[in-house]
Design a protein around this motif. Structure first.
Motif, mmCIF file in Angstrom:
data_model
loop_
_atom_site.group_PDB
_atom_site.id
_atom_site.type_symbol
_atom_site.label_atom_id
_atom_site.label_comp_id
_atom_site.label_asym_id
_atom_site.label_seq_id
_atom_site.Cartn_x
_atom_site.Cartn_y
_atom_site.Cartn_z
ATOM 1 N N MET A 157 9.900 36.762 149.681
ATOM 2 C CA MET A 157 10.466 35.033 149.034
ATOM 3 C C MET A 157 9.691 34.247 149.718
ATOM 4 O O MET A 157 9.120 34.116 150.892
ATOM 5 N N LEU A 158 9.823 33.048 148.985
ATOM 6 C CA LEU A 158 8.955 31.667 149.445
ATOM 7 C C LEU A 158 9.947 30.779 149.799
ATOM 8 O O LEU A 158 10.910 30.427 148.893
ATOM 9 N N LEU A 159 9.731 30.184 150.911
ATOM 10 C CA LEU A 159 10.747 29.103 151.399
ATOM 11 C C LEU A 159 9.928 27.930 150.888
ATOM 12 O O LEU A 159 9.048 27.412 151.078
ATOM 13 N N ILE A 160 10.908 26.996 149.963
ATOM 14 C CA ILE A 160 10.542 25.863 149.416
ATOM 15 C C ILE A 160 11.068 24.720 150.035
ATOM 16 O O ILE A 160 12.419 24.687 149.872
ATOM 17 N N ARG A 161 10.683 23.885 150.310
ATOM 18 C CA ARG A 161 11.456 22.381 150.772
ATOM 19 C C ARG A 161 11.515 21.292 149.541
ATOM 20 O O ARG A 161 10.436 21.125 149.149
ATOM 21 N N GLY A 162 12.473 21.100 149.164
ATOM 22 C CA GLY A 162 12.678 20.385 147.663
ATOM 23 C C GLY A 162 13.135 18.903 148.028
ATOM 24 O O GLY A 162 12.957 18.371 149.353
ATOM 25 N N LYS A 163 13.757 18.373 147.058
ATOM 26 C CA LYS A 163 14.238 16.969 147.074
ATOM 27 C C LYS A 163 15.376 16.784 148.267
ATOM 28 O O LYS A 163 16.037 17.761 148.466
ATOM 29 N N GLY A 164 15.081 15.692 148.860
ATOM 30 C CA GLY A 164 16.126 15.429 149.976
ATOM 31 C C GLY A 164 15.895 16.288 151.178
ATOM 32 O O GLY A 164 16.866 16.379 151.985
ATOM 33 N N GLY A 165 14.722 17.067 151.216
ATOM 34 C CA GLY A 165 14.455 17.932 152.536
ATOM 35 C C GLY A 165 15.298 19.144 152.026
ATOM 36 O O GLY A 165 15.422 20.084 153.308
ATOM 37 N N LYS A 166 15.966 19.510 151.226
ATOM 38 C CA LYS A 166 16.725 20.654 151.090
ATOM 39 C C LYS A 166 15.769 21.851 150.796
ATOM 40 O O LYS A 166 14.645 21.803 150.211
ATOM 41 N N GLU A 167 16.168 23.015 151.510
ATOM 42 C CA GLU A 167 15.226 24.351 151.346
ATOM 43 C C GLU A 167 15.924 25.242 150.488
ATOM 44 O O GLU A 167 17.240 25.381 150.711
ATOM 45 N N ARG A 168 15.411 26.128 150.081
ATOM 46 C CA ARG A 168 15.813 27.223 148.923
ATOM 47 C C ARG A 168 14.756 28.197 149.172
ATOM 48 O O ARG A 168 13.538 27.968 149.417
ATOM 49 N N MET A 169 15.321 29.614 148.925
ATOM 50 C CA MET A 169 14.512 30.673 149.019
ATOM 51 C C MET A 169 14.349 31.239 147.498
ATOM 52 O O MET A 169 15.384 31.270 146.687
ATOM 53 N N VAL A 170 13.014 31.388 147.089
ATOM 54 C CA VAL A 170 12.581 31.948 145.787
ATOM 55 C C VAL A 170 11.894 33.119 145.466
ATOM 56 O O VAL A 170 10.924 33.098 146.496
ATOM 57 N N PRO A 171 12.114 34.242 145.053
ATOM 58 C CA PRO A 171 11.533 35.445 145.228
ATOM 59 C C PRO A 171 9.967 35.264 144.589
ATOM 60 O O PRO A 171 9.960 34.470 143.483
ATOM 61 N N LEU A 172 9.111 35.917 145.166
ATOM 62 C CA LEU A 172 7.728 36.083 144.307
ATOM 63 C C LEU A 172 7.684 37.429 143.411
ATOM 64 O O LEU A 172 7.783 38.445 144.048
ATOM 65 N N SER A 173 6.889 37.203 142.443
ATOM 66 C CA SER A 173 6.577 38.473 141.447
ATOM 67 C C SER A 173 5.460 38.972 142.177
ATOM 68 O O SER A 173 4.718 38.580 142.881
ATOM 69 N N PRO A 174 5.234 40.391 141.909
ATOM 70 C CA PRO A 174 4.037 40.971 142.206
ATOM 71 C C PRO A 174 2.612 40.415 142.040
ATOM 72 O O PRO A 174 2.027 40.289 142.721
#
Length: 323
Positions: free
Chosen positions: A169-186
């Protein structure tokens, strides 16, 4: 306070006092004009010396950054109002923005790419570049972008710490400093691991030369310290040319649209896509249902053997009577 900053503050005060502009409107004007001011400073220009050609060049730069038509239209509107105010105040003897027509707001559905076109772009990235280092970086950029649907600013500004440890999973810091986790494909994990090896070797070279360590995954010697949005915009156009995909339909944001549309087409629900994209409101994500509907309609009308009424009757096949 610089003269340029004075222009902005005086304009905003007038908007608030004379027009009763809302706070959010004033904040938007301020952000847009500060961006224009920053661009002018890099061009060694001042508000009071700006010509029409400078404003047009700035709009071209905004387009090259991948900004939406709505954002570019809003920025031009702010500039137009600033110079109308400056003319009325006697700061300028003419208005350099008066004859510039804006891009307008794009009311069309967002353009996207087919899965086959994305595959072609990914293949092109793997072989594009003058060195193994460039090709590894380009592959990693494209695989991460398509695997996560990140905004281009999130992609180029990724901290290297987020990529350590072969993450699923990749931790991404988006707009307004909000963080989200997105899975990575192989494929994205493989490309990331390969780039990290090369990137860390480059970091060792920098360190041996007495340069400070970089915190970015895609580090460069630019003022930002990382690959810029403009540079990546140009790279993705190069990939499109190499892939035989129309460059006019390929931008970093088009890959974000493709990410969402392909997920939806393969059964993902809107709430999940909303989370992955970092949309604050699911209404923003709902546009992809319309994109998918439009693509499915086009698919049927183009490829269904009975879609062409003329072809049906000319071949002797007549529609059955209603039962």
């Amino acid at each position: 306070m610089t003269p340029q900053t004075h222009w902005i503050s005086a304009f905003l005060e007038a908007q608030a006092a004379e027009l009763g502009a809302a706070r959010n409107t004033l904040l938007a004007y301020g952000r847009d004009l500060q961006d224009f001011e920053s661009w002018l400073t890099h061009q060694n220009q001042r508000f009071d010396a700006v010509q029409q050609s400078h404003i047009e060049a700035y709009l071209i730069q905004c387009d090259a950054q991948g900004l939406s038509r709505a954002t570019r239209a809003r920025r031009l509107s702010a500039i137009k109002q600033l110079y109308r105010f400056a003319f009325e105040e006697g700061w300028r003897t003419e208005n350099p923005a008066i004859q510039i027509t804006g891009p307008g707001r794009d009311k069309r559905l967002p353009q996207t790419l087919s899965e086959a076109e994305v595959d072609l772009l990914l293949d092109a990235a793997r072989v594009s570049g003058r060195s193994d280092r460039d090709r590894a970086r380009n592959t990693c950029l494209m695989e991460l972008l398509y695997a996560t649907g990140m905004r281009v600013s999130e992609l180029v500004g990724l901290p290297v710490s987020a990529a350590r440890g072969d993450p699923r999973m990749l931790l991404i810091r988006g707009k307004g400093g909000k963080e989200r986790m997105v899975p990575l494909s192989p494929p994205a994990r493989t490309a990331l691991a390969a780039w990290l090896v090369i990137r860390d070797g480059l970091e060792d070279t920098r360190r041996n030369a007495g340069k400070p360590a970089s915190k970015y995954l895609f580090m460069t010697s630019s003022a930002a310290g990382h690959l810029t949005r403009h540079r990546f915009y140009l790279l993705i156009k190069e990939f499109a040319v190499a892939a035989g995909v129309s460059p006019a339909k390929v931008t970093p944001h088009t890959l974000r649209h493709a990410f969402a549309t392909h997920l939806l087409a393969n059964g993902a629900d809107l709430r999940s896509i909303q989370t992955l994209l970092g949309h604050a409101d699911v209404a923003t994500t709902e546009i992809y249902t319309h994109v998918l509907e439009a693509r499915l309609s086009e698919l049927v009308l183009t490829h269904h053997p009975l879609a062409n009424e003329g072809a049906r009757t000319s071949s002797g096949i007549m529609p059955p009577d209603d039962q």
